[in-house]
Design an enzyme around this catalytic site. Structure first.
Site, PDB file in Angstrom:
ATOM      1  N   CYS A 153       0.826  -1.210   0.000  1.00 35.88           N
ATOM      2  CA  CYS A 153       0.000   0.000   0.000  1.00 35.88           C
ATOM      3  C   CYS A 153       0.866   1.269   0.000  1.00 35.88           C
ATOM      4  O   CYS A 153       1.448   1.618   1.021  1.00 35.88           O
ATOM      5  CB  CYS A 153      -0.899  -0.046   1.237  1.00 35.88           C
ATOM      6  SG  CYS A 153      -1.716   1.478   1.648  1.00 35.88           S
ATOM      7  N   CYS A 195       0.096   3.856   2.709  1.00 37.77           N
ATOM      8  CA  CYS A 195       0.541   3.366   4.026  1.00 37.77           C
ATOM      9  C   CYS A 195       2.006   3.722   4.247  1.00 37.77           C
ATOM     10  O   CYS A 195       2.392   4.148   5.338  1.00 37.77           O
ATOM     11  CB  CYS A 195       0.353   1.854   4.136  1.00 37.77           C
ATOM     12  SG  CYS A 195      -1.360   1.309   3.975  1.00 37.77           S
TER      13      CYS A 195
END
Length: 113
Positions: free
Chosen positions: A38, A41
């Site tokens: 991600c 993230c």
């Protein structure tokens, strides 16, 4: 599995350690539901590391890998990463989805702290 420190300095929790580390914690806990694949993230990780260091007397910050911990991820209906949840006294009291700047995150967390 025990709690472990990541290279960022954030504690990693798992399905096995979530209840003890998050739900039973004396301070509010900010949980980042994250995944290695991600990009947002990875973008918010330095922000969370700074907040963890600066707010350590008021807040604990931990990460949970959604792919490795499906039980906790499903229990809190996490569908997007990063999802940030603040827990106090064993209850999720605030949820945010998506990466954000440090200033914005602290503003959004002010009521929860």
């Amino acid at each position: 599995m025990t709690n472990t420190e990541t290279t960022t300095g954030l504690t990693t929790v798992s399905d096995a350690t979530f209840a003890h580390t998050v739900l039973d914690a004396p301070l509010p806990v900010l949980v980042e539901f994250t995944a290695h694949w991600c990009p947002p993230c990875r973008m918010i990780e330095p922000v969370l590391t700074e907040i963890a260091a600066e707010q350590s007397d008021r807040l604990t910050v931990v990460q949970l890998d959604v792919d490795a911990n499906p039980v906790t991820t499903a229990a809190y209906s996490v569908l997007s990463m990063p999802t940030l949840m603040v827990f106090r006294n064993g209850t999720a009291i605030h949820t945010l989805v998506g990466a954000r700047s440090k200033r914005r995150l602290l503003t959004e967390l002010a009521d929860a702290l």
